[in-house]
Structure formats: C-alpha cells, structure tokens
Scaffold this motif. Sequence first.
Motif, PDB file in Angstrom:
ATOM      1  N   ALA A   7       1.559   6.147 -10.555  1.00 31.25           N
ATOM      2  CA  ALA A   7       2.265   5.491  -9.455  1.00 31.25           C
ATOM      3  C   ALA A   7       1.476   4.268  -9.008  1.00 31.25           C
ATOM      4  O   ALA A   7       0.260   4.335  -8.824  1.00 31.25           O
ATOM      5  N   LEU A   8       2.168   3.151  -8.838  1.00 29.20           N
ATOM      6  CA  LEU A   8       1.522   1.942  -8.328  1.00 29.20           C
ATOM      7  C   LEU A   8       1.377   2.020  -6.810  1.00 29.20           C
ATOM      8  O   LEU A   8       0.484   1.402  -6.240  1.00 29.20           O
ATOM      9  N   TRP A   9       2.275   2.752  -6.172  1.00 33.43           N
ATOM     10  CA  TRP A   9       2.094   3.076  -4.760  1.00 33.43           C
ATOM     11  C   TRP A   9       2.787   4.386  -4.430  1.00 33.43           C
ATOM     12  O   TRP A   9       3.765   4.768  -5.066  1.00 33.43           O
ATOM     13  N   VAL A  10       2.223   5.076  -3.452  1.00 28.11           N
ATOM     14  CA  VAL A  10       2.805   6.287  -2.885  1.00 28.11           C
ATOM     15  C   VAL A  10       2.860   6.073  -1.381  1.00 28.11           C
ATOM     16  O   VAL A  10       1.826   5.816  -0.746  1.00 28.11           O
ATOM     17  N   ALA A  11       4.054   6.129  -0.806  1.00 31.97           N
ATOM     18  CA  ALA A  11       4.244   5.822   0.617  1.00 31.97           C
ATOM     19  C   ALA A  11       4.676   7.084   1.360  1.00 31.97           C
ATOM     20  O   ALA A  11       5.538   7.832   0.878  1.00 31.97           O
ATOM     21  N   TYR A  12       4.093   7.282   2.551  1.00 30.76           N
ATOM     22  CA  TYR A  12       4.376   8.524   3.261  1.00 30.76           C
ATOM     23  C   TYR A  12       4.086   8.403   4.758  1.00 30.76           C
ATOM     24  O   TYR A  12       3.166   7.698   5.173  1.00 30.76           O
ATOM     25  N   PRO A  13       4.882   9.105   5.582  1.00 24.72           N
ATOM     26  CA  PRO A  13       4.587   9.182   7.010  1.00 24.72           C
ATOM     27  C   PRO A  13       3.579  10.295   7.271  1.00 24.72           C
ATOM     28  O   PRO A  13       3.515  11.279   6.524  1.00 24.72           O
ATOM     29  N   MET A  14       2.793  10.145   8.330  1.00 26.61           N
ATOM     30  CA  MET A  14       1.857  11.191   8.735  1.00 26.61           C
ATOM     31  C   MET A  14       2.099  11.528  10.197  1.00 26.61           C
ATOM     32  O   MET A  14       2.122  10.647  11.056  1.00 26.61           O
ATOM     33  N   HIS A  15       2.272  12.828  10.436  1.00 31.70           N
ATOM     34  CA  HIS A  15       2.610  13.316  11.770  1.00 31.70           C
ATOM     35  C   HIS A  15       2.220  14.788  11.816  1.00 31.70           C
ATOM     36  O   HIS A  15       1.965  15.418  10.777  1.00 31.70           O
ATOM     37  N   ALA A  16       2.192  15.357  13.015  1.00 28.63           N
ATOM     38  CA  ALA A  16       1.787  16.754  13.173  1.00 28.63           C
ATOM     39  C   ALA A  16       2.660  17.712  12.378  1.00 28.63           C
ATOM     40  O   ALA A  16       2.214  18.803  11.994  1.00 28.63           O
ATOM     41  N   VAL A  17       3.909  17.347  12.094  1.00 28.28           N
ATOM     42  CA  VAL A  17       4.817  18.241  11.377  1.00 28.28           C
ATOM     43  C   VAL A  17       4.325  18.539   9.962  1.00 28.28           C
ATOM     44  O   VAL A  17       4.670  19.572   9.378  1.00 28.28           O
ATOM     45  N   TYR A  18       3.493  17.654   9.403  1.00 27.45           N
ATOM     46  CA  TYR A  18       2.977  17.842   8.052  1.00 27.45           C
ATOM     47  C   TYR A  18       1.622  18.562   8.041  1.00 27.45           C
ATOM     48  O   TYR A  18       1.074  18.829   6.971  1.00 27.45           O
ATOM     49  N   ASP A  19       1.086  18.832   9.207  1.00 28.50           N
ATOM     50  CA  ASP A  19      -0.262  19.393   9.333  1.00 28.50           C
ATOM     51  C   ASP A  19      -0.194  20.900   9.494  1.00 28.50           C
ATOM     52  O   ASP A  19       0.617  21.425  10.254  1.00 28.50           O
ATOM     53  N   GLY A  20      -1.039  21.614   8.756  1.00 24.64           N
ATOM     54  CA  GLY A  20      -1.068  23.067   8.847  1.00 24.64           C
ATOM     55  C   GLY A  20      -2.360  23.616   8.293  1.00 24.64           C
ATOM     56  O   GLY A  20      -3.402  22.957   8.341  1.00 24.64           O
ATOM     57  N   SER A  21      -2.287  24.796   7.709  1.00 30.10           N
ATOM     58  CA  SER A  21      -3.509  25.442   7.237  1.00 30.10           C
ATOM     59  C   SER A  21      -3.290  26.226   5.942  1.00 30.10           C
ATOM     60  O   SER A  21      -4.008  27.184   5.674  1.00 30.10           O
ATOM     61  N   VAL A  22      -2.307  25.824   5.137  1.00 28.00           N
ATOM     62  CA  VAL A  22      -2.055  26.577   3.906  1.00 28.00           C
ATOM     63  C   VAL A  22      -3.141  26.341   2.860  1.00 28.00           C
ATOM     64  O   VAL A  22      -3.316  27.142   1.946  1.00 28.00           O
ATOM     65  N   GLY A  23      -3.883  25.245   2.986  1.00 30.38           N
ATOM     66  CA  GLY A  23      -4.938  24.964   2.018  1.00 30.38           C
ATOM     67  C   GLY A  23      -4.399  24.425   0.701  1.00 30.38           C
ATOM     68  O   GLY A  23      -3.201  24.194   0.543  1.00 30.38           O
ATOM     69  N   ARG A  24      -5.300  24.248  -0.259  1.00 26.99           N
ATOM     70  CA  ARG A  24      -4.928  23.710  -1.564  1.00 26.99           C
ATOM     71  C   ARG A  24      -4.160  24.740  -2.373  1.00 26.99           C
ATOM     72  O   ARG A  24      -4.588  25.884  -2.525  1.00 26.99           O
ATOM     73  N   SER A  25      -3.043  24.306  -2.923  1.00 26.66           N
ATOM     74  CA  SER A  25      -2.261  25.195  -3.778  1.00 26.66           C
ATOM     75  C   SER A  25      -2.752  25.154  -5.223  1.00 26.66           C
ATOM     76  O   SER A  25      -2.595  26.133  -5.958  1.00 26.66           O
ATOM     77  N   ASP A  26      -3.308  24.003  -5.637  1.00 25.77           N
ATOM     78  CA  ASP A  26      -3.717  23.789  -7.035  1.00 25.77           C
ATOM     79  C   ASP A  26      -2.573  24.074  -8.006  1.00 25.77           C
ATOM     80  O   ASP A  26      -2.791  24.538  -9.121  1.00 25.77           O
ATOM     81  N   GLU A  27      -1.355  23.739  -7.579  1.00 29.36           N
ATOM     82  CA  GLU A  27      -0.165  23.941  -8.419  1.00 29.36           C
ATOM     83  C   GLU A  27       0.059  22.712  -9.294  1.00 29.36           C
ATOM     84  O   GLU A  27       1.070  22.012  -9.184  1.00 29.36           O
ATOM     85  N   TRP A  28      -0.868  22.448 -10.198  1.00 28.93           N
ATOM     86  CA  TRP A  28      -0.750  21.291 -11.079  1.00 28.93           C
ATOM     87  C   TRP A  28       0.532  21.400 -11.899  1.00 28.93           C
ATOM     88  O   TRP A  28       0.809  22.438 -12.518  1.00 28.93           O
ATOM     89  N   GLY A  29       1.323  20.332 -11.899  1.00 26.87           N
ATOM     90  CA  GLY A  29       2.572  20.382 -12.652  1.00 26.87           C
ATOM     91  C   GLY A  29       3.190  19.003 -12.803  1.00 26.87           C
ATOM     92  O   GLY A  29       2.755  18.029 -12.180  1.00 26.87           O
ATOM     93  N   PHE A  30       4.212  18.905 -13.631  1.00 23.44           N
ATOM     94  CA  PHE A  30       4.910  17.637 -13.837  1.00 23.44           C
ATOM     95  C   PHE A  30       5.902  17.397 -12.707  1.00 23.44           C
ATOM     96  O   PHE A  30       6.483  18.330 -12.151  1.00 23.44           O
ATOM     97  N   ASP A  31       6.087  16.143 -12.388  1.00 27.53           N
ATOM     98  CA  ASP A  31       7.068  15.747 -11.382  1.00 27.53           C
ATOM     99  C   ASP A  31       8.461  15.940 -11.981  1.00 27.53           C
ATOM    100  O   ASP A  31       8.781  15.353 -13.012  1.00 27.53           O
ATOM    101  N   PRO A  32       9.317  16.756 -11.343  1.00 27.53           N
ATOM    102  CA  PRO A  32      10.646  17.011 -11.925  1.00 27.53           C
ATOM    103  C   PRO A  32      11.573  15.808 -11.899  1.00 27.53           C
ATOM    104  O   PRO A  32      12.600  15.816 -12.578  1.00 27.53           O
ATOM    105  N   TYR A  33      11.220  14.762 -11.132  1.00 27.23           N
ATOM    106  CA  TYR A  33      12.090  13.588 -11.033  1.00 27.23           C
ATOM    107  C   TYR A  33      11.670  12.459 -11.981  1.00 27.23           C
ATOM    108  O   TYR A  33      12.358  11.446 -12.091  1.00 27.23           O
TER     109      TYR A  33
END
Length: 394
Positions: free
Chosen positions: A186-212
């Motif tokens: 990706a040449l750029w990845v754009a994203y909003p940051m807000h409390a709704v995205y913040d939690g405590s699930v930790g790293r998933s390490d679910e390495w995989g291909f982008d389905p799109y």
Amino acid sequence: MKVITKNILNLLYLTIFISMVSSCSDSDSPSSQDSNATAEWKTSSSVGSDEVSTGILLKGDAGTQYSATISQGASFSSFDYYTSKSAKLGVLKEGDNVIYIYCKANATADPRNVVVDITFGDAAPQQLTLVQKSVSQEILPVFSAWPELPAEKVSTDYQYATHYVTVNGKKIRSYSLCFDKNNKAALWVAYPMHAVYDGSVGRSDEWGFDPYITQTNQANCVSRSYGGNYDRGHQIPSADRDATFEMNAQTFYMSNMTPQLDRLNQDMWAKLETKVRNNICSDTLYVVTGAYFGAGATTTTDGAGNIVAIPTNYFKILLRTKSGNSGKSIALCSDSELISIGFWVDHKAYGNIEPPTTICTSVADIEAKTGFSFFPGVSAAVKSQNTPSVWGVQ
C-alpha cells in the motif's frame, strides 16, 4: 431426494440432541445458559467473491452449550455446501472457541448475505451477517466524504479498498488503502482514530491475505516474514485497532505490510506510533501512513521467496482539531481551529530513541515528495503547519 433426506436426518439429530441436554440435571452436565457468552467475526464480516472460509469467535464459560444455524450459500463443512451442514452443535471449552464457515464462490452480479444465528443455552439467539461481495463489486473508499482520505489518483497499478468492522451492532469504517500492484504494498493507508477503536483484545497475529486485493498481487508473508532483517511492518498498527478481534485481525492483512527494518520497526517507528496514539482526542484524529519507493529502492524476498521492493521512506501525516473537543466536523472548522503535521522517515535504524524533530515536516512537503494530495478538504495554510511540540515531539 438425497439432500432432503440429509436435511431430515440433520433436523432429527438436532431435536434429539436438544431433548437429551434439556433432560439432564446432573451437576457435571454442560451449563444450559451463559448470559456472558458472545459471538463475533474472527477476521472480517465481509469477504471477497472467491470460494473462501472465515471464522466466528465464541467466548463464554466452559461447558456452555451452543447451537448455530447458517443460511444457504455457505456451510460449516468444507466438503458440503448443502443445507445438511447448516446446523452445528457444541460445548464451549476453556479459552477462545472458533467455528468456521465455508462460502461458495459468488459468481452473481449481486453481493450475498450469509446469516448465522448462534444460541448459547437458553439465551436469545445472536445473529451475525457475513457479506460476500460479487465478482464485479469493489469495496471502495468514499472519496471527498471522509476527511482522512487523500484525493483519488487514477492508475491501472492502483487498487483502492476499505475495510469495515462491526462495533456494538453498528458497521463503521476501519481503514482504507491505495494498493500498488507493482510494489506489492500500500502506498498509503488512511484511518480515523477515536475511542471507539480502542480496547484491550491485544495482538491477534492473524496473518492473512486481504480478501479485497487479488492474492497474487500481495506479498506472501502469511507463514514467515520477509528475507533479511525485515519485519512484517504494519502501516496501520495493530495497537490502533484493538477494540474487537475482527478489527485487529484486519491489520494483519498482507496489504497492510511492507518489509521494514527490524530496528526501525521495533524502535523509533514504534515510539512514533505511540506518539500518534497520544494525540487521540474527543474529536477524531485523522491519520495517513504511507510507504514511499524512491530512486535506488532495493529488493528482498517475501516469505515464499518472491522478489518484493523495499520502501526507501515511510511517512505519517496527522490532522485534528486544535482543542480536541470542539464537537465539530473538519468541514465546519476554520483554519485557526485545525492543526496538522507530517513525519518523513528514512528507511534506516535511528536507534531506540524518541521521534526526533528532524523527521517532522509539513503535510504540504510530503504531498510534494509523494505526488498525492492529502486532506483535500482543508486549506494550504493548514497543510503548511509544522509545530512538533504541539504533537508532543520535542
């Protein structure tokens, strides 16, 4: 007739199972209900049009009974797409439990909705919907509407996509990207940051291909990293999306990775990511992270031995309201109410240091370097700002 017979047997099996567990009163029997049990998509609530599998993450007390049913077009079995595999019964074990769903290829012109109902004990069913896009469908960013998005730049080498997540029953955007097929990044990845995205699930390490993104266009580092001293470097960090397992797993897509020097990724770059998170506010913080392939770019190999280009630079650009709690959208703010900054990073080891002011620059400068137009909804005056101390960089 064969399918109908299998359906009848499956229904009979489900009835007998429910009858058996409902008659048990032994203290060693699985619990009949768990009000705390939950079900959520493991990686994504939407998938591509190809034949694909995905998972649902079940959480709750060990011993809790569950049942699941699924609509046509998908199955709980990788060998049978018929409705005879549309029911699944089980008992939760300690830790995370995953049930897998297998979707047929969607060759139609319309997206397909796969509905899964999951019931824990005697509780009301929880319903999850998986959207499988059609062959011709693209999940595109909403250009000119979302403040974080750069202006669209048309190229046959580029593919745009947006990933969505479900939070509290509401579908929201997670991040968008401009993927370069030539550089497999990706040449750029754009994203909003807000409390709704913040939690405590930790790293998933679910390495995989982008389905799109077409899989052959992506670097293959699902099982192992790039060759040499290069990490699988996230552009949108894992720690920026840890409210749910689904949103965190999406940050481990190959489309979000580049070969990044380990001593940059784990040291100064990681500290820069923390600085960015420190600027989350009541208003939304808008971020674009990117990789730049300049003159003299060298190569390495991905985990499967394929040649991939190495970025010569990385960048981040930030935009938010100055007060952080204006309650206003970017479009309604005056220039004096907005602040922005850019960070231009050479692809080298800086040492385990805090981000230096030498990497700080303006959004306008990074526009000139990359050829992209960032934050097109704000003025040139806002994009010319470069005041590191406002952002906690000394």
